[in-house]
Design a protein around this motif. Structure first.
Motif, PDB file in Angstrom:
ATOM      1  N   MET A   1       0.836  -1.209   0.000  1.00 24.81           N
ATOM      2  CA  MET A   1       0.000   0.000   0.000  1.00 24.81           C
ATOM      3  C   MET A   1       0.867   1.253   0.000  1.00 24.81           C
ATOM      4  N   GLY A   2       1.924   1.201   0.811  1.00 27.49           N
ATOM      5  CA  GLY A   2       2.825   2.346   0.893  1.00 27.49           C
ATOM      6  C   GLY A   2       3.477   2.640  -0.443  1.00 27.49           C
ATOM      7  N   VAL A   3       3.873   1.579  -1.114  1.00 27.96           N
ATOM      8  CA  VAL A   3       4.498   1.740  -2.423  1.00 27.96           C
ATOM      9  C   VAL A   3       3.506   2.354  -3.397  1.00 27.96           C
ATOM     10  N   PHE A   4       2.254   1.895  -3.288  1.00 32.04           N
ATOM     11  CA  PHE A   4       1.210   2.395  -4.157  1.00 32.04           C
ATOM     12  C   PHE A   4       1.056   3.909  -4.010  1.00 32.04           C
ATOM     13  N   TRP A   5       1.105   4.366  -2.770  1.00 28.34           N
ATOM     14  CA  TRP A   5       0.974   5.808  -2.520  1.00 28.34           C
ATOM     15  C   TRP A   5       2.088   6.590  -3.199  1.00 28.34           C
ATOM     16  N   THR A   6       3.299   6.075  -3.106  1.00 26.71           N
ATOM     17  CA  THR A   6       4.412   6.831  -3.673  1.00 26.71           C
ATOM     18  C   THR A   6       4.292   6.943  -5.185  1.00 26.71           C
ATOM     19  N   ILE A   7       3.684   5.947  -5.845  1.00 29.18           N
ATOM     20  CA  ILE A   7       3.560   6.112  -7.295  1.00 29.18           C
ATOM     21  C   ILE A   7       2.285   6.867  -7.658  1.00 29.18           C
ATOM     22  N   LEU A   8       1.379   6.985  -6.682  1.00 28.05           N
ATOM     23  CA  LEU A   8       0.133   7.686  -6.936  1.00 28.05           C
ATOM     24  C   LEU A   8       0.377   9.167  -7.205  1.00 28.05           C
ATOM     25  N   ASN A   9       1.257   9.750  -6.408  1.00 30.83           N
ATOM     26  CA  ASN A   9       1.541  11.175  -6.544  1.00 30.83           C
ATOM     27  C   ASN A   9       2.033  11.530  -7.954  1.00 30.83           C
ATOM     28  N   PRO A  10       3.084  10.885  -8.456  1.00 34.03           N
ATOM     29  CA  PRO A  10       3.502  11.207  -9.824  1.00 34.03           C
ATOM     30  C   PRO A  10       2.430  10.901 -10.869  1.00 34.03           C
ATOM     31  N   LEU A  11       1.620   9.881 -10.617  1.00 28.24           N
ATOM     32  CA  LEU A  11       0.560   9.549 -11.572  1.00 28.24           C
ATOM     33  C   LEU A  11      -0.461  10.668 -11.684  1.00 28.24           C
ATOM     34  N   PHE A  12      -0.935  11.157 -10.532  1.00 24.40           N
ATOM     35  CA  PHE A  12      -1.915  12.237 -10.537  1.00 24.40           C
ATOM     36  C   PHE A  12      -1.344  13.496 -11.173  1.00 24.40           C
ATOM     37  N   MET A  13      -0.091  13.761 -10.805  1.00 21.46           N
ATOM     38  CA  MET A  13       0.575  14.934 -11.336  1.00 21.46           C
ATOM     39  C   MET A  13       0.576  14.877 -12.859  1.00 21.46           C
ATOM     40  N   MET A  14       0.854  13.694 -13.356  1.00 24.32           N
ATOM     41  CA  MET A  14       0.919  13.530 -14.797  1.00 24.32           C
ATOM     42  C   MET A  14      -0.461  13.726 -15.432  1.00 24.32           C
ATOM     43  N   VAL A  15      -1.498  13.188 -14.773  1.00 24.06           N
ATOM     44  CA  VAL A  15      -2.852  13.344 -15.300  1.00 24.06           C
ATOM     45  C   VAL A  15      -3.195  14.824 -15.408  1.00 24.06           C
ATOM     46  N   VAL A  16      -2.947  15.562 -14.319  1.00 20.37           N
ATOM     47  CA  VAL A  16      -3.263  16.995 -14.305  1.00 20.37           C
ATOM     48  C   VAL A  16      -2.526  17.707 -15.430  1.00 20.37           C
ATOM     49  N   LEU A  17      -1.213  17.514 -15.485  1.00 18.53           N
ATOM     50  CA  LEU A  17      -0.416  18.234 -16.456  1.00 18.53           C
ATOM     51  C   LEU A  17      -0.751  17.854 -17.882  1.00 18.53           C
ATOM     52  N   SER A  18      -1.020  16.563 -18.109  1.00 18.79           N
ATOM     53  CA  SER A  18      -1.274  16.189 -19.497  1.00 18.79           C
ATOM     54  C   SER A  18      -2.644  16.678 -19.944  1.00 18.79           C
ATOM     55  N   VAL A  19      -3.618  16.749 -19.024  1.00 18.13           N
ATOM     56  CA  VAL A  19      -4.913  17.328 -19.382  1.00 18.13           C
ATOM     57  C   VAL A  19      -4.734  18.800 -19.715  1.00 18.13           C
ATOM     58  N   VAL A  20      -4.021  19.503 -18.821  1.00 18.61           N
ATOM     59  CA  VAL A  20      -3.810  20.931 -19.041  1.00 18.61           C
ATOM     60  C   VAL A  20      -3.086  21.182 -20.356  1.00 18.61           C
ATOM     61  N   PHE A  21      -1.981  20.510 -20.537  1.00 21.50           N
ATOM     62  CA  PHE A  21      -1.141  20.865 -21.671  1.00 21.50           C
ATOM     63  C   PHE A  21      -1.637  20.306 -22.989  1.00 21.50           C
ATOM     64  N   SER A  22      -2.351  19.185 -22.977  1.00 19.79           N
ATOM     65  CA  SER A  22      -2.823  18.710 -24.276  1.00 19.79           C
ATOM     66  C   SER A  22      -4.037  19.512 -24.730  1.00 19.79           C
ATOM     67  N   ASN A  23      -4.669  20.273 -23.803  1.00 25.15           N
ATOM     68  CA  ASN A  23      -5.751  21.140 -24.228  1.00 25.15           C
ATOM     69  C   ASN A  23      -5.301  22.576 -24.459  1.00 25.15           C
ATOM     70  N   LEU A  24      -4.360  23.002 -23.614  1.00 22.11           N
ATOM     71  CA  LEU A  24      -3.931  24.393 -23.657  1.00 22.11           C
ATOM     72  C   LEU A  24      -2.995  24.632 -24.834  1.00 22.11           C
ATOM     73  N   PHE A  25      -1.902  23.925 -24.830  1.00 23.75           N
ATOM     74  CA  PHE A  25      -0.959  24.019 -25.937  1.00 23.75           C
ATOM     75  C   PHE A  25      -1.053  22.706 -26.681  1.00 23.75           C
ATOM     76  N   LYS A  26      -1.140  22.805 -27.968  1.00 24.47           N
ATOM     77  CA  LYS A  26      -1.224  21.541 -28.694  1.00 24.47           C
ATOM     78  C   LYS A  26       0.160  21.188 -29.240  1.00 24.47           C
ATOM     79  N   PHE A  27       0.921  20.498 -28.421  1.00 24.38           N
ATOM     80  CA  PHE A  27       2.221  20.028 -28.889  1.00 24.38           C
ATOM     81  C   PHE A  27       2.003  18.783 -29.728  1.00 24.38           C
TER      82      PHE A  27
END
Lengths: 227, 245
Positions: A1-27
């Protein structure tokens, strides 16, 4: 469970950023989330490792004042505990790649090379910072500004192709850029890193480590007077 | 003869910069450099101190507050590097400079036993073998799984003393440690130090109480304002010390 938490943070971060950037700037990047996550993985590690290493000596001041302990141990422990997080983020990256059906190539087996470079590069910078911060405390604040600038000089969120030529040169001067490109090459592009970039990274790592160790060993006896 | 000295302190001087003169940020550094205010206001805590300790000796460091006793101990323990001169220590040092140094106050007593052991360079297995002895000596059996932050200062002192005095270190350094804890525990500590002395441990002991020093030590160094005022047999020095103050 602890390991899961540590990978959860980067996963969420990636979701947020990729939603923002794939809509905001179209690279125009294939598998943008993977591109972004891999950039984040390398840069966040550098940021976390060096920032925490910077405070290693000061935070352990009470201990250093009372018992003889080899002082580099504190820096080493900070960087290597960040390395554990790096491995967790790497696991998250693999999951995302599998979920997005990115083709995994044999070159992925070469991934220890860029990871090794970034860990020791961060260690060198961390040792240097830890030594000078004891004397000049305000480097801590200056460094956070520096890291922000450095992040924009690293192709974490944008592709190299959008840069004008003069800026591209500056971005390529950043040692982290070279390591990051190497990392993406083996992870996503099925490319073996070129000898030049490996040699360049090795030279930069050696240089930073040598500078860090030199300053640290020169100053370590005066730490106790400044803590 | 030279090899018999387990600790030799050779012309040691220690300089401190006074806190008011300390520059601890780049900002101050630049401003003070521009205004050329970087002055060198120094304080010599120790001035040209030399003495030797033979194996099995018990040396008491006496002197008033601020005479440099603790600085001397810290230099011998390797915590401080002397500005001038050198200190040669041949053997393993168990420092008891401040009780509870190196404790993580969020961890429990038993975890701290292993943490402290690691700081002294002892392996987990080695600490495992001393564990029972430490718990017994510190009389903390009922509190062994309680975080140290909830301990009283006496309990911390007991635990720290028990950890530091396991086994038979070559050199034991004690800085006013025995002034904490109740009367009974002080007795117990004295007894333990006595036992260690019998087994050949070299003791370095700092105290304000000349009685304690006399009771434990055979040699003494009297420091005054960073200078060695006297060095020699404990009994003689103790007498002069008493008449002086």
């Amino acid at each position: 469970m602890g390991v899961f938490w540590t990978i959860l943070n980067p996963l969420f971060m990636m979701v947020v950023l990729s939603v923002v950037f794939s809509n905001l700037f179209k690279f125009d990047i294939e598998y943008f989330p993977v591109y972004l996550l891999s950039g984040q993985l390398i840069f966040n590690f550098y940021n976390e490792a060096t920032t925490s290493a910077m405070g290693a000596i000061i935070d352990n001041g009470p201990l250093i004042k009372k018992i003889y302990v080899p002082k580099y141990v504190f820096v080493l422990s900070r960087v290597f505990s960040s390395s554990i997080n790096l491995l967790a983020s790497f696991t998250a990256l693999i999951f995302v790649m599998l979920a997005m059906r990115v083709e995994l190539h044999y070159t992925v087996l070469l991934v220890p090379i860029p990871l090794f470079f970034i860990v020791f590069f961060s260690l060198g910078v961390g040792i240097l910072l830890a030594a000078v911060t004891v004397k000049f405390r305000d480097i801590m604040h200056l460094y956070s500004v520096f890291v922000t600038a450095l992040m924009y000089l690293t192709p974490v969120i944008y592709p190299m192709s959008i840069l004008p030529e003069w800026l591209e040169k500056i971005v390529l001067l950043n040692p982290i850029t070279n390591i990051l490109i190497m990392f993406r090459d083996v992870m996503m592009n099925n490319a073996v890193p070129s000898i030049t970039s490996v040699l360049l990274a090795a030279a930069e790592v050696l240089l930073v480590m040598a500078a860090g160790l030199y300053v640290f060993y020169k100053r370590q006896d005066t730490f106790i007077l400044d803590i | 003869m030279e090899n018999m000295d387990i600790i030799s302190v050779d012309h040691v001087s220690m300089r401190f910069r006074l806190a008011s003169e300390k520059v601890d940020s780049l900002k101050e550094y630049f401003i003070k450099t521009l205004k050329s205010q970087i002055s060198t206001n120094e304080f010599w805590a120790l001035k040209d101190v030399s003495f030797q300790i033979q194996k099995g000796d018990a040396l008491g460091l006496i002197g008033l507050n601020g005479s440099g006793k603790s600085t001397m101990l810290k230099i011998i323990a390797g915590v401080l590097k002397p500005t001038k001169g050198s200190v040669a220590v041949r053997g393993e040092v168990a420092p008891l400079i401040e009780l509870g140094a190196g404790f993580d106050y969020d961890l429990t007593a038993s975890e701290n036993i292993f943490l402290n052991g690691a700081l002294m360079g002892r392996s987990h297995e080695e600490m495992e073998s001393h564990y029972e002895g430490i718990v017994e000596f510190s009389e903390l059996k009922d509190f062994i799984d309680v975080p140290v932050k909830n301990f009283s200062s006496g309990m911390i002192a007991r635990l720290a003393f028990a950890i530091a005095t396991i086994g038979t270190p070559d050199i034991l350094i004690c800085d006013e440690v025995l002034s904490v804890g109740d009367f009974r525990f002080q007795e117990k500590c004295h007894k333990r130090i006595g036992e260690m002395l019998e087994r050949g441990t070299t003791l370095l002991f700092v105290s304000h109480s000349i009685e304690q020093v006399e009771g434990l030590c055979n040699k003494a160094v009297w420091l005054e304002h960073g200078n060695v005022k006297m060095f020699g047999e404990c009994k003689e020095i103790a007498e002069i010390y008493r008449t002086a103050y």
